[in-house]
Motif scaffolding. Structure first.
Motif, short mmCIF file in Angstrom:
data_model
loop_
_atom_site.label_atom_id
_atom_site.label_comp_id
_atom_site.label_asym_id
_atom_site.label_seq_id
_atom_site.Cartn_x
_atom_site.Cartn_y
_atom_site.Cartn_z
N UNK A 11 12.94 3.12 3.49
CA UNK A 11 12.75 2.01 2.57
C UNK A 11 11.64 1.07 3.06
N UNK A 12 11.58 0.87 4.36
CA UNK A 12 10.56 -0.01 4.94
C UNK A 12 9.15 0.58 4.75
N UNK A 13 9.05 1.87 4.89
CA UNK A 13 7.75 2.53 4.67
C UNK A 13 7.32 2.35 3.22
N UNK A 14 8.26 2.54 2.31
CA UNK A 14 7.95 2.36 0.88
C UNK A 14 7.56 0.90 0.60
N UNK A 15 8.29 -0.03 1.20
CA UNK A 15 8.03 -1.46 1.01
C UNK A 15 6.65 -1.83 1.54
N UNK A 16 6.31 -1.32 2.71
CA UNK A 16 5.04 -1.65 3.36
C UNK A 16 3.83 -1.11 2.60
N UNK A 17 4.03 -0.04 1.88
CA UNK A 17 2.92 0.58 1.15
C UNK A 17 2.63 -0.10 -0.19
N UNK A 18 3.52 -0.98 -0.60
CA UNK A 18 3.32 -1.67 -1.87
C UNK A 18 2.28 -2.76 -1.71
N UNK A 19 1.24 -2.69 -2.49
CA UNK A 19 0.16 -3.66 -2.37
C UNK A 19 0.40 -4.93 -3.17
N UNK A 20 1.06 -4.81 -4.30
CA UNK A 20 1.29 -5.97 -5.17
C UNK A 20 2.56 -6.71 -4.77
N UNK A 21 2.44 -8.02 -4.71
CA UNK A 21 3.59 -8.85 -4.35
C UNK A 21 4.72 -8.68 -5.36
N UNK A 22 4.38 -8.55 -6.64
CA UNK A 22 5.39 -8.38 -7.69
C UNK A 22 6.23 -7.11 -7.46
N UNK A 23 5.58 -6.03 -6.99
CA UNK A 23 6.30 -4.78 -6.73
C UNK A 23 7.25 -4.93 -5.54
N UNK A 24 6.84 -5.71 -4.56
CA UNK A 24 7.71 -5.96 -3.41
C UNK A 24 8.95 -6.76 -3.81
N UNK A 25 8.75 -7.70 -4.73
CA UNK A 25 9.88 -8.47 -5.24
C UNK A 25 10.92 -7.56 -5.90
N UNK A 81 14.58 -0.92 17.61
CA UNK A 81 13.77 -0.97 16.40
C UNK A 81 14.24 -2.11 15.48
N UNK A 82 13.30 -2.90 15.01
CA UNK A 82 13.63 -3.97 14.06
C UNK A 82 12.74 -3.83 12.82
N UNK A 83 13.37 -3.99 11.64
CA UNK A 83 12.65 -3.89 10.38
C UNK A 83 12.83 -5.20 9.62
N UNK A 84 11.74 -5.76 9.15
CA UNK A 84 11.78 -7.04 8.44
C UNK A 84 11.20 -6.87 7.04
N UNK A 85 12.01 -7.19 6.05
CA UNK A 85 11.56 -7.18 4.65
C UNK A 85 11.33 -8.63 4.25
N UNK A 86 10.10 -9.02 4.11
CA UNK A 86 9.76 -10.42 3.89
C UNK A 86 9.07 -10.60 2.53
N UNK A 87 9.69 -11.39 1.65
CA UNK A 87 9.06 -11.68 0.35
C UNK A 87 8.85 -13.18 0.18
N UNK A 88 8.89 -13.92 1.28
CA UNK A 88 8.66 -15.36 1.20
C UNK A 88 7.26 -15.60 0.65
#
Length: 269
Positions: A11-25, A81-88
């Motif tokens: 999931x983190x790999x998929x999240x990191x590859x998203x370029x648009x902020x809206x898609x990360x949201x 290992x630590x994974x951070x999903x940040x949408x701030x």
């Protein structure tokens, strides 16, 4: 929900590859739920929605947002290992996140319209009258309140959303930082505008269904050959209500059919 390290890593790999902020949201909300608290369900009865119980909950949510900024981050620690999903959001992303919250809250409309179709107690005409009356009462309370109490603060944002629907038919977000509860109130006001618009649709639909058999074809022919438009052009100085009455009067003279109001019987521009 509990995730394994392999699931989070993927999931983190998929999240990191998203370029648009809206898609990360969207991805963040899909897996972790972007809302940090539970909001009261919307009720088309505004007296219930703005009840003392709900106002207390709104205040509690507002206090929570003011006391500590909503983090909008998710941490997952697996041994080393630590994974951070940040949408701030940064300043350039406030418009995007405000828009996302508004659209998310507007998804409630499917439930509201399904309830509308199932209502067997009141007709659309009666529900529309009740809705307009409740909005009028709400506006009077706001105008008389000089101290800006809790109801006034929330209802003012609600009415802004309602006004934007009536004026623009599309919600309006801002690039300034907004509290989630404020965005919720705005979205619910906009949604209430959609609800009242739907009531008007069902009201007109009922009027059409009650038109005598045979008159539909006559009206369609009059419309098709430009007769209705000719009447509109002949009386440009009349307001909508008077113009409807005038068209109905002329149709009666020509066809012998009486209709109480032209509104809803044929297409309008």
């Amino acid at each position: 929900m509990t995730y394994t390290q392999a699931e989070i890593q993927e999931l983190f790999i998929k999240f990191s590859r998203l370029g648009r902020y809206e898609d990360r949201l969207k991805l963040y909300d899909q897996y972790f739920n972007i809302l940090p608290f539970t909001l009261p369900p919307f009720d088309t009865n505004l007296y219930n929605f703005f009840s003392d119980k709900n106002l207390e909950q709104f205040d509690a949510i507002l206090y929570q947002e003011r006391r500590c900024s909503i983090e909008l981050k998710k941490y997952f620690q697996f041994e080393k290992e630590q994974y951070t999903f940040n949408i701030k959001p940064v300043n350039s992303n406030y418009f995007a996140i405000n828009t996302y919250f508004i659209e998310r809250f507007l998804h409630t409309k499917e439930y509201i319209f399904s309830q509308l179709q199932q209502d067997e107690v009141y007709s659309a005409d009666q529900l529309l009258f009740i809705a307009r009356d409740m909005v009028a009462v709400l506006e009077k309370k706001i105008n008389r309140d000089l101290r800006r109490n809790a109801l006034t603060q929330y209802a003012t944002v609600f009415l802004k959303g309602l006004s934007d629907f009536n004026t623009w038919k599309v919600p309006s977000a801002t690039a300034r930082r907004k509290k989630i509860i404020e965005l919720y109130m705005y979205a619910i006001g906009f949604l209430y505008g959609e609800y009242m618009h739907a009531l008007q649709y069902y009201q007109v639909k009922t009027e059409i269904e009650n038109v005598p058999v045979g008159i539909e074809e006559k009206l369609m022919l009059l419309q098709e050959f430009g007769f209705i438009d000719a009447i509109r052009n002949r009386f440009p100085f009349l307001n909508k209500a008077d113009l409807d009455s005038k068209i109905a009067e002329i149709i009666h003279r020509i066809t012998g059919e009486k209709i109480s109001s032209f509104f809803g019987v044929t297409k309008r521009r």
